[in-house]
Structure formats: C-alpha cells, structure tokens
Design a protein around this motif. Structure first.
Motif, mmCIF file in Angstrom:
data_model
loop_
_atom_site.group_PDB
_atom_site.id
_atom_site.type_symbol
_atom_site.label_atom_id
_atom_site.label_comp_id
_atom_site.label_asym_id
_atom_site.label_seq_id
_atom_site.Cartn_x
_atom_site.Cartn_y
_atom_site.Cartn_z
ATOM 1 N N LEU A 222 37.947 26.852 9.464
ATOM 2 C CA LEU A 222 38.828 27.988 9.171
ATOM 3 C C LEU A 222 38.123 29.005 8.278
ATOM 4 N N LEU A 223 37.411 28.502 7.270
ATOM 5 C CA LEU A 223 36.704 29.413 6.369
ATOM 6 C C LEU A 223 35.642 30.223 7.111
ATOM 7 N N THR A 224 34.852 29.537 7.935
ATOM 8 C CA THR A 224 33.827 30.269 8.674
ATOM 9 C C THR A 224 34.452 31.211 9.701
ATOM 10 N N GLY A 225 35.584 30.784 10.291
ATOM 11 C CA GLY A 225 36.272 31.663 11.237
ATOM 12 C C GLY A 225 36.780 32.923 10.571
ATOM 13 N N ILE A 226 37.319 32.770 9.371
ATOM 14 C CA ILE A 226 37.795 33.943 8.624
ATOM 15 C C ILE A 226 36.638 34.875 8.307
ATOM 16 N N LEU A 227 35.525 34.283 7.859
ATOM 17 C CA LEU A 227 34.363 35.105 7.514
ATOM 18 C C LEU A 227 33.860 35.866 8.734
ATOM 19 N N THR B 11 34.067 39.912 9.128
ATOM 20 C CA THR B 11 32.756 40.545 8.992
ATOM 21 C C THR B 11 32.321 41.268 10.257
ATOM 22 N N ILE B 12 32.446 40.607 11.406
ATOM 23 C CA ILE B 12 31.958 41.222 12.650
ATOM 24 C C ILE B 12 33.077 41.537 13.638
ATOM 25 N N GLY B 13 34.340 41.231 13.279
ATOM 26 C CA GLY B 13 35.480 41.672 14.082
ATOM 27 C C GLY B 13 35.608 40.970 15.425
ATOM 28 N N PRO B 14 36.604 41.384 16.233
ATOM 29 C CA PRO B 14 36.822 40.743 17.536
ATOM 30 C C PRO B 14 35.617 40.806 18.470
ATOM 31 N N ASP B 15 34.909 41.954 18.489
ATOM 32 C CA ASP B 15 33.752 42.070 19.381
ATOM 33 C C ASP B 15 32.658 41.070 19.004
ATOM 34 N N GLY B 16 32.349 40.985 17.711
ATOM 35 C CA GLY B 16 31.311 40.067 17.261
ATOM 36 C C GLY B 16 31.711 38.624 17.461
ATOM 37 N N ARG B 17 32.994 38.323 17.171
ATOM 38 C CA ARG B 17 33.447 36.950 17.389
ATOM 39 C C ARG B 17 33.391 36.591 18.870
ATOM 40 N N GLY B 18 33.743 37.554 19.718
ATOM 41 C CA GLY B 18 33.681 37.297 21.153
ATOM 42 C C GLY B 18 32.255 37.032 21.621
ATOM 43 N N ILE C 124 52.553 35.227 10.834
ATOM 44 C CA ILE C 124 52.254 35.457 9.417
ATOM 45 C C ILE C 124 50.861 34.943 9.082
ATOM 46 N N ALA C 125 50.549 33.734 9.540
ATOM 47 C CA ALA C 125 49.263 33.129 9.190
ATOM 48 C C ALA C 125 48.094 33.942 9.726
ATOM 49 N N ILE C 126 48.179 34.389 10.978
ATOM 50 C CA ILE C 126 47.067 35.122 11.578
ATOM 51 C C ILE C 126 46.870 36.467 10.899
ATOM 52 N N ARG C 127 47.958 37.186 10.663
ATOM 53 C CA ARG C 127 47.824 38.489 9.994
ATOM 54 C C ARG C 127 47.292 38.341 8.582
ATOM 55 N N LEU C 128 47.787 37.345 7.867
ATOM 56 C CA LEU C 128 47.390 37.171 6.478
ATOM 57 C C LEU C 128 45.950 36.704 6.344
ATOM 58 N N VAL C 129 45.556 35.769 7.196
ATOM 59 C CA VAL C 129 44.245 35.142 7.043
ATOM 60 C C VAL C 129 43.150 35.911 7.772
ATOM 61 N N TYR C 130 43.435 36.338 9.018
ATOM 62 C CA TYR C 130 42.397 36.948 9.842
ATOM 63 C C TYR C 130 42.470 38.470 9.911
ATOM 64 N N ALA D 149 28.978 26.540 6.978
ATOM 65 C CA ALA D 149 29.820 27.318 6.066
ATOM 66 C C ALA D 149 29.017 27.859 4.889
ATOM 67 N N ILE D 150 28.154 27.012 4.321
ATOM 68 C CA ILE D 150 27.349 27.450 3.173
ATOM 69 C C ILE D 150 26.387 28.561 3.576
ATOM 70 N N LEU D 151 25.708 28.391 4.697
ATOM 71 C CA LEU D 151 24.727 29.400 5.123
ATOM 72 C C LEU D 151 25.411 30.691 5.560
ATOM 73 N N TYR D 152 26.558 30.583 6.201
ATOM 74 C CA TYR D 152 27.320 31.788 6.542
ATOM 75 C C TYR D 152 27.684 32.556 5.278
ATOM 76 N N ALA D 153 28.150 31.828 4.264
ATOM 77 C CA ALA D 153 28.549 32.494 3.017
ATOM 78 C C ALA D 153 27.356 33.182 2.349
ATOM 79 N N LEU D 154 26.190 32.518 2.367
ATOM 80 C CA LEU D 154 24.995 33.125 1.772
ATOM 81 C C LEU D 154 24.576 34.380 2.534
ATOM 82 N N LEU D 155 24.633 34.318 3.859
ATOM 83 C CA LEU D 155 24.291 35.498 4.667
ATOM 84 C C LEU D 155 25.256 36.650 4.388
ATOM 85 N N TRP D 156 26.538 36.308 4.291
ATOM 86 C CA TRP D 156 27.546 37.343 4.008
ATOM 87 C C TRP D 156 27.307 37.968 2.640
ATOM 88 N N ALA D 157 27.030 37.134 1.638
ATOM 89 C CA ALA D 157 26.803 37.648 0.284
ATOM 90 C C ALA D 157 25.569 38.540 0.229
#
Length: 461
Positions: A36-41, A45-52, A319-325, A169-177
């Motif tokens: 979930l954390l990596t999915g949120i990131l 970060t890269i939106g629907p196009d990037g996630r797709g 509610i969950a999708i709007r709030l989290v994603y 998750a750790i490497l995604y967070a480091l890349l994002w930071a």
C-alpha cells in the motif's frame, strides 16, 4: 499408550501449524502494508499514466514467468514433503530443467511484447524488453521457494517473501526523497530485489541440502506431477491476471492505471485471507488423511477473514481511494467493489485447490482454474472493448466465483466428505481465535467425521 502418544503428536502438529499459519497471515499483512505504501508513492509521484506503464512492464514479465514455470513449485514441495532426503537432487535436477525453459520463455516474450503492449508508448515497450531476462529469475525463485516450503521451513519462506517488498519500499522512498523516482528506476529496483531474494534462497538451500547429482528418475516423476499441476497454474494465472495482460492492448495507460489500482486493492483480500493456502499444501501432505481437517479449518478461517476485510473495503472504497491515492483515482472505486466478492471466493478456492494437491490430485485441481480461464478469456474478448474496466471487473468476479464452486465440488468428490463439513459452526466462529486450527465441531458432530479420520481418498489422478 500408543494412542496417547499419537494424540500428543497430533496436538503438537496442530499447535505448530497454528503458529506458522498465524505468522504467515501476519507477514502477509505486513507485506500488504508495504504494498500500500509503495502504491501510494507510485500513484502520487507518477500518476495514472506512470502506474499503468509500470504495471504493464511488471505484469507482462511476471505472467510469462508463471506460464512457463511448469508447476515446478508445487511439484518440488510435494516431493520434498514426502521425502526430505531428496532436496539436493531436486535442486540440481530442476535447475537443469528450468534453464532452457527460461531461454524459450524470453524468446517468446520478445515476439509477444509488441502485441501485448500495443496501446502503450514505445518507451514502455523498450523497457519491457529490457526487463524480460527477469523471467529466468522468476522461474528459479519458484523452484527455490517451493523447496523451502517442502522443508516445512515456513519461517524462512515468510522472511524471504517479506524481504522483497520491504526492500522495494525502502528503495522507492529513497528514490522519491532524492527526486529520481521514475518508471525506469522502479523497474530496476524490482529486478534488484528479486535477484537478492533468489540468491538468499539458493544459498540457504545449498547449505541445507547441497547440490546433489541430477536424478533422471526423480526428475521424470516430479515433471509428471508438475505437468499435471501446470494446467492449474496456467489457468490460475490467466483467471487472475489476464485482465491486466489484455487491457494494455485495448485501453490507454490511464485506464490501465485505474484498473491496476482496483485489482491490487481487491487482491489484498486474496493475499491476506488466502495466506494460509501457501502453508496448507505441504502441511496437509505430510499429515496424510488428518490433513483434511486442517484444510477445512483453513477454509472457514479464510471466509471469516475475507468477509470482514472485503465488507469493510466495499463500504469505504470511495473515501479510502480519494484520501489515500488522490482524486485522480476516484474512478477505481466501482471496479473495486465489483471485484471484491469474487476476491473473497477466490481466496477460499485457493485453500481447496491446495487441499487437492495434498490429496495427490493435481490434475483434478486443474479443472477449476481451467473453467475460470475459459470464462475470463471469453468474457474479456467479448466485452472489454465496449465495457472497459467495469466489464473487466465483472468478468473477473464471475470467473472467481466459478473457480470456487468447482473447487468445492471437486474437493468434496476427492475426499468423500459431506457438504456439512464445509460450513462453519457458529460456536466455532465465536471462538475462532482460540480454535482456528483445532478440529471443527461441524466435523466432529457430523457423519463425515469418520470419513475425515479414517477413509482413504481416491487414488491420485
């Protein structure tokens, strides 16, 4: 005296499985949290196009790995559960079998990618081609993890399954930071962590069993078991993931991203409520006929967990999708709701299918997922272009429901049990935390109890 010793041993087995089962569920829950954390990131970060685009690359390679895996994971788990001395020979024999299969899979992948990713930009296609060699890692990982399960080493199995998402998750967070999070970077991270897990698993197995001389007879026996399971693996993969494989060829990346979010959230139900399925097969295989009680208890627990999780997610999806994603993913809520009932049933089906494997009925288990595959393939080809992601969600739920109904009928037929033993007793559900892995009262009170305890199942098919 002998009866008392057998009773003590049986109690210890139930306690041990309960401990490993709870640990597996907890590790799966932690893995889901990391997902979930990596999915949120990724989403923010890269939106629907990037996630797709990321989903298209990873899913394509993952599916090809499953399709060419030959059922080796189930085969070596079953063989090692029956004969612990075969570990080194299984490792060497199946490594030699899988290497040419991996080369074939990579070659076919290069031919199929332009069609599978027809609606995606050229950059995504090129990235998928670069990622194709990871198919070999996927095949070898299935072998290694299957052997670890055959060792009944559920602790190492859970640890290895946790390391990969934790590292991602750790490497995604480091890349994002650092401001360097891109689709390309995410693919590199996935490949690196997959390789790390494979090396760790191989090291563990070589230290434990050595790398024995390849055994032609053992290879032939386990390949036959594997081929009988492979239809179930292929049918299961197609039933589970054909929607994500086909959608990129028909719909733009944004729609792929919306549907990928819905499927990933619904699959949390399968991953958590069906987590017991992973350890059911080797544990039930080693216990013989008494393993049927374990299968039935796990089935009832899966329904309880899945119903609670699925119901909550169904109510709070918007509610969950709007709030989290974020608001860009709001259109994922309806496909998610359509997928949830089928996800709960598919998690339950996975318990029964692993029960069939433990009964040495791998080909019988194949039939359920083959029916689901036919429904999935036909439904998507007929309705995807006109109905979009909503049609894909409906088709998937119908296929999941059919898989469960078929698996229940086949398991009942293979074991000769009464339908009554499949139903949870209200008192058992009230005491679920305490009695989750003890003999269910519905089995004890029903005429089928003697069947579970003393009747041998039909010969392996």
């Amino acid at each position: 005296m002998l009866k008392g010793l057998i009773g003590i041993r049986s109690a210890k087995q139930r306690t041990g499985f309960a401990r490993h089962g709870v640990a597996t569920v907890l590790v799966t829950a932690a893995t889901m949290g990391l997902g979930l954390l990596t999915g949120i990131l990724v989403a923010r970060t890269i939106g629907p196009d990037g996630r797709g685009a990321l989903t298209a690359v990873l899913t394509t390679v993952q599916l090809l790995g499953w399709l060419f895996g030959m059922g080796c994971g189930k085969a070596v788990t079953y063989a090692l559960s029956r004969d612990h001395a075969a570990g080194g020979r299984l490792l060497s024999t199946w490594t030699l079998i899988l290497l040419p299969v991996a080369a074939l899979a990579i070659g076919i992948g290069h031919l199929l990618l332009p069609t599978l990713l027809a609606a995606q930009p050229a950059e995504t296609l090129e990235l998928a081609r670069l990622y194709l060699p990871m198919i070999a890692m996927a095949l070898l990982s299935e072998l290694m993890l299957g052997l670890i399960l055959g060792d009944q080493d559920f602790r190492s199995f859970n640890a290895l399954n946790f390391i990969q998402p934790a590292g991602v998750a750790i490497l995604y967070a480091l890349l994002w930071a650092a401001g360097h999070f891109t689709v390309e970077a995410a693919v590199i991270v996935q490949g690196a962590m997959s390789t790390l897990v494979l090396v760790a698993a191989a090291t563990l197995l070589v230290r434990r069993h050595g790398f024995g001389r390849p055994d032609f007879l053992l290879g032939r026996q386990t390949v036959w078991y594997a081929l009988r399971t492979h239809g179930d693996v292929v049918g299961g993969v197609i039933t589970q993931r054909l929607d994500l494989l086909i959608i990129p060829a028909f719909l733009p990346a944004a729609q792929v991203g919306l549907y990928a979010l819905a499927t990933s959230l619904s699959w949390l139900i399968v991953s958590l409520s069906g987590a017991l399925a992973t350890v059911v097969m080797p544990a039930a295989t080693r216990r013989g006929q008494s393993g049927r009680e374990l299968v039935l208890n796990s089935l009832q627990a899966t329904f309880a967990i899945g119903g609670l999780l699925g119901g909550g997610l169904f109510v709070f999806a918007d509610i969950a999708i709007r709030l989290v994603y974020g608001p860009y993913f709001a259109d994922s809520a309806l496909p998610l709701r359509l997928l949830l009932p089928g996800a709960v049933l598919y998690a339950a089906a996975s318990i029964l299918l692993n029960g069939l494997y433990a009964e040495n009925r791998p080909f019988t288990a194949t039939l359920a997922n083959l029916l689901g595959m036919v429904v999935t393939l036909g439904g998507l080809l007929l309705f995807l272009r006109s109905g979009g992601i909503l049609a894909a969600a409906i088709v998937s739920t119908v296929a999941y429901t059919l898989v469960f109904a078929t698996a229940a009928a086949l398991y009942r037929r293979a074991t000769g049990l009464s339908w009554r033993v499949f139903l949870p007793d209200p008192a058992m559900l009230a005491a679920l935390p305490r009695r989750l892995f003890d003999k269910p009262s519905s089995v004890t009170a029903s005429p089928a109890a003697s069947t579970v305890a003393s009747t041998a199942g039909p010969a392996g098919k």
